[in-house]
Design a protein around this motif. Sequence first.
Motif, PDB file in Angstrom:
ATOM      1  N   PRO A 387      44.511 -37.968 -15.442  1.00 40.94           N
ATOM      2  CA  PRO A 387      43.742 -37.697 -14.224  1.00 40.94           C
ATOM      3  C   PRO A 387      43.496 -38.954 -13.394  1.00 40.94           C
ATOM      4  CG  PRO A 387      42.739 -36.634 -16.142  1.00 40.94           C
ATOM      5  CD  PRO A 387      43.803 -37.547 -16.659  1.00 40.94           C
ATOM      6  N   GLY A 388      43.710 -38.838 -12.101  1.00 39.03           N
ATOM      7  CA  GLY A 388      43.385 -39.917 -11.179  1.00 39.03           C
ATOM      8  C   GLY A 388      44.394 -41.035 -11.107  1.00 39.03           C
ATOM      9  N   ARG A 389      45.357 -41.079 -12.041  1.00 39.71           N
ATOM     10  CA  ARG A 389      46.377 -42.132 -12.009  1.00 39.71           C
ATOM     11  C   ARG A 389      47.638 -41.577 -11.356  1.00 39.71           C
ATOM     12  NH1 ARG A 389      49.282 -45.691 -16.749  1.00 39.71           N
ATOM     13  NH2 ARG A 389      49.247 -43.706 -17.851  1.00 39.71           N
ATOM     14  N   HIS A 390      48.122 -42.288 -10.352  1.00 37.67           N
ATOM     15  CA  HIS A 390      49.245 -41.770  -9.560  1.00 37.67           C
ATOM     16  C   HIS A 390      50.359 -42.801  -9.459  1.00 37.67           C
ATOM     17  CE1 HIS A 390      47.478 -37.984  -8.077  1.00 37.67           C
ATOM     18  NE2 HIS A 390      46.334 -38.626  -8.268  1.00 37.67           N
ATOM     19  N   VAL A 391      51.586 -42.282  -9.406  1.00 38.10           N
ATOM     20  CA  VAL A 391      52.778 -43.103  -9.227  1.00 38.10           C
ATOM     21  C   VAL A 391      53.392 -42.761  -7.886  1.00 38.10           C
ATOM     22  CG1 VAL A 391      55.073 -43.697 -10.094  1.00 38.10           C
ATOM     23  CG2 VAL A 391      53.211 -43.173 -11.712  1.00 38.10           C
ATOM     24  N   VAL A 392      53.507 -43.781  -7.031  1.00 33.36           N
ATOM     25  CA  VAL A 392      54.216 -43.604  -5.758  1.00 33.36           C
ATOM     26  C   VAL A 392      55.321 -44.651  -5.686  1.00 33.36           C
ATOM     27  CG1 VAL A 392      52.209 -42.640  -4.569  1.00 33.36           C
ATOM     28  CG2 VAL A 392      52.637 -45.098  -4.458  1.00 33.36           C
ATOM     29  N   ARG A 393      56.425 -44.267  -5.071  1.00 30.71           N
ATOM     30  CA  ARG A 393      57.550 -45.187  -4.959  1.00 30.71           C
ATOM     31  C   ARG A 393      58.029 -45.220  -3.517  1.00 30.71           C
ATOM     32  NH1 ARG A 393      63.137 -44.491  -8.316  1.00 30.71           N
ATOM     33  NH2 ARG A 393      63.592 -43.007  -6.659  1.00 30.71           N
ATOM     34  N   LEU A 394      58.148 -46.416  -2.968  1.00 33.96           N
ATOM     35  CA  LEU A 394      58.569 -46.593  -1.583  1.00 33.96           C
ATOM     36  C   LEU A 394      59.957 -47.216  -1.544  1.00 33.96           C
ATOM     37  CD1 LEU A 394      55.261 -47.403  -1.757  1.00 33.96           C
ATOM     38  CD2 LEU A 394      55.596 -47.114   0.707  1.00 33.96           C
ATOM     39  N   SER A 395      60.741 -46.797  -0.562  1.00 38.04           N
ATOM     40  CA  SER A 395      62.118 -47.255  -0.420  1.00 38.04           C
ATOM     41  C   SER A 395      62.276 -48.004   0.888  1.00 38.04           C
ATOM     42  CB  SER A 395      63.063 -46.048  -0.446  1.00 38.04           C
ATOM     43  OG  SER A 395      64.394 -46.449  -0.221  1.00 38.04           O
ATOM     44  N   TYR A 396      62.967 -49.153   0.806  1.00 36.92           N
ATOM     45  CA  TYR A 396      63.214 -50.000   1.975  1.00 36.92           C
ATOM     46  C   TYR A 396      64.716 -50.257   2.101  1.00 36.92           C
ATOM     47  CZ  TYR A 396      58.200 -50.904   1.810  1.00 36.92           C
ATOM     48  OH  TYR A 396      56.830 -50.757   1.793  1.00 36.92           O
ATOM     49  N   GLY A 397      65.208 -50.193   3.331  1.00 37.38           N
ATOM     50  CA  GLY A 397      66.603 -50.521   3.586  1.00 37.38           C
ATOM     51  C   GLY A 397      67.410 -49.338   4.067  1.00 37.38           C
ATOM     52  N   ARG A 398      68.056 -49.511   5.214  1.00 37.76           N
ATOM     53  CA  ARG A 398      68.942 -48.495   5.768  1.00 37.76           C
ATOM     54  C   ARG A 398      70.272 -49.139   6.093  1.00 37.76           C
ATOM     55  NH1 ARG A 398      65.101 -44.591   8.533  1.00 37.76           N
ATOM     56  NH2 ARG A 398      63.069 -45.613   8.522  1.00 37.76           N
ATOM     57  N   ALA A 399      71.335 -48.361   6.023  1.00 38.80           N
ATOM     58  CA  ALA A 399      72.642 -48.872   6.413  1.00 38.80           C
ATOM     59  C   ALA A 399      72.575 -49.330   7.863  1.00 38.80           C
ATOM     60  CB  ALA A 399      73.711 -47.799   6.258  1.00 38.80           C
ATOM     61  N   GLY A 400      73.157 -50.487   8.137  1.00 34.95           N
ATOM     62  CA  GLY A 400      73.177 -50.994   9.506  1.00 34.95           C
ATOM     63  C   GLY A 400      72.056 -51.947   9.819  1.00 34.95           C
ATOM     64  N   ASP A 401      71.036 -52.031   8.930  1.00 38.95           N
ATOM     65  CA  ASP A 401      69.982 -53.024   9.147  1.00 38.95           C
ATOM     66  C   ASP A 401      70.598 -54.419   9.113  1.00 38.95           C
ATOM     67  OD1 ASP A 401      68.136 -51.065   9.346  1.00 38.95           O
ATOM     68  OD2 ASP A 401      67.154 -51.450   7.419  1.00 38.95           O
ATOM     69  N   ALA A 402      70.058 -55.306   9.899  1.00 39.19           N
ATOM     70  CA  ALA A 402      70.655 -56.636  10.048  1.00 39.19           C
ATOM     71  C   ALA A 402      70.849 -57.335   8.714  1.00 39.19           C
ATOM     72  CB  ALA A 402      69.780 -57.498  10.966  1.00 39.19           C
ATOM     73  N   ALA A 403      69.884 -57.251   7.832  1.00 43.42           N
ATOM     74  CA  ALA A 403      69.999 -57.912   6.525  1.00 43.42           C
ATOM     75  C   ALA A 403      69.671 -56.939   5.406  1.00 43.42           C
ATOM     76  CB  ALA A 403      69.080 -59.123   6.461  1.00 43.42           C
ATOM     77  N   GLY A 404      70.002 -55.647   5.644  1.00 43.83           N
ATOM     78  CA  GLY A 404      69.738 -54.653   4.623  1.00 43.83           C
ATOM     79  C   GLY A 404      68.255 -54.557   4.319  1.00 43.83           C
ATOM     80  N   ALA A 405      67.964 -54.327   3.053  1.00 41.73           N
ATOM     81  CA  ALA A 405      66.575 -54.163   2.646  1.00 41.73           C
ATOM     82  C   ALA A 405      65.797 -55.460   2.743  1.00 41.73           C
ATOM     83  CB  ALA A 405      66.518 -53.626   1.221  1.00 41.73           C
TER      84      ALA A 405
END
Length: 516
Positions: A387-405
């Motif tokens: 209870p009350g403990r949560h896992v969130v995961r965030l993603s960074y980086g898209r194709a074509g970005d100047a230096a990727g992620a």
Amino acid sequence: MRKDAATSQHEERTGHGAGTPAPDAGHHDAIVVGGGVAGLVAARELALAGLRPLVLEAWSSPGGVVGRHEVDGLALDAGAESFATRGGVVAALADELGLADRVVTPERHGAWVRLPGGAGPLPRTGLLGIPADPWAPDVRRTIGVLGSLRASLDRLLPARVGTADGTTLGALVRARAGRRVLDRLVRPVVAGVHAAEPDDVAADAVAPGLVAAVRREGSLARGVAAQRALAPAGSAVAGFRGGLHVLVDALVADVVARGGAVRTSAAVRAVARSGDGFAVTLGGPADAEGPDGADAPGGGTLTTPRLVVATPRAVDLLAGVAPGLAGLATDPGADIVLVTLVLDASALDAAPRGTGVLVARGVPGVRAKALTHATAKWRWLAEAAGPGRHVVRLSYGRAGDAAGARAGVPRDLDALTDLALRDAAAVLGVPLRREQVRAAARVRWRQGLPVPSAAHRETVRRVRAAVADVPGLAVVGAWVSGNGLASVVPDARATAAALAAAVPPDRPAPTAHPEA
């Protein structure tokens, strides 16, 4: 806050727990270069055909982008965490491996999209964000009445509109459903799933059969509904209780039980012809996806009559073996950073943004392209977290970005945690404080998601043709089959089965030089 001690690229991405006993290199008659799911599935198929495969994996553990790491005492997926259920191919493999009772579907909270002007739900009945019903309440809330009106014109347009051979997904959606559907629904979904832009991906590559369904049904919406009807009943995606990485453990165990072997920390430096077979030289720089160019321990050369290359480095490795590969270059894939946060945040108990959020470009103050609320998505994980403990995961980086992620994404875990926490609060709509962070982990993936563009597909066609001219040689993996286990698994199985059948059974078994 407690942070994971392992934060280097190598440690973060190779912390798999699968057992990998050292092989007897002189008693294997097929070699598979690359121990991701494609390589392991291919090795298993070879073993099913009575062969003794040896898998060589550059990282310290098998699995590739289906990896595992531990964060705050929880065993979590470090890469992919679900698979598409289309075709039933992954579920069938799980059944063969004794994992059928561990297949689970996500909780039915739905997913959201964060737009520059606010947040809205994604279609519950759709395909890559394309709605089957443009007037469904969740769709209308996100694209507005004007967007629903424009999308409704799809049913009045001739079937040929937007369905030319080789069309991109962006061109198809723009022509038939309009820009609001494209920009507010499809674009964020494709960025999150494929790290690409809809105008850069071939429609048939990311949604097999959709263009034909549109021509047959006379509209995009009906085509989407028809494609959804072909999928197994229930969710369009599924996972495994305990994490997707349990599939890797089961594959390794099965390959070993059938007489094969999986050797980790075994980077392949070169491949050359050796009589009617191949010479595989070890000890060079690890795969571009693996440790930062570190030399693999050991060395030497193995010879084999059958070779499967299951790494995006295949074109470079095989340049001297398959002359037709000269001058070819496959898509390098997006540069992705995943940040996992374990939070004490009872405000997230209500799953305020469902199972996760996809983020459109241009959202002020948010760099992440997607967030998965893992404890809202998977019941088994919520039970493990408590209870009350949560896992969130965030993603960074898209194709074509100047230096990727790496563009604007800190390497320092403390700074990255601050960024991820701000982004999570913004997209979830819930205030989050630093003292609520129990643990954080950073994982970086390179070459994990090749953009399935028309140009890449043509390159893959030429790669397959060149490899087909070399007896005993095959290539597998997402870079040739398409992203996702639903594409990777059947392609690897069919390719390995054909290889096993094509090579004469009286070829000599491979030998190992003493230094190997």
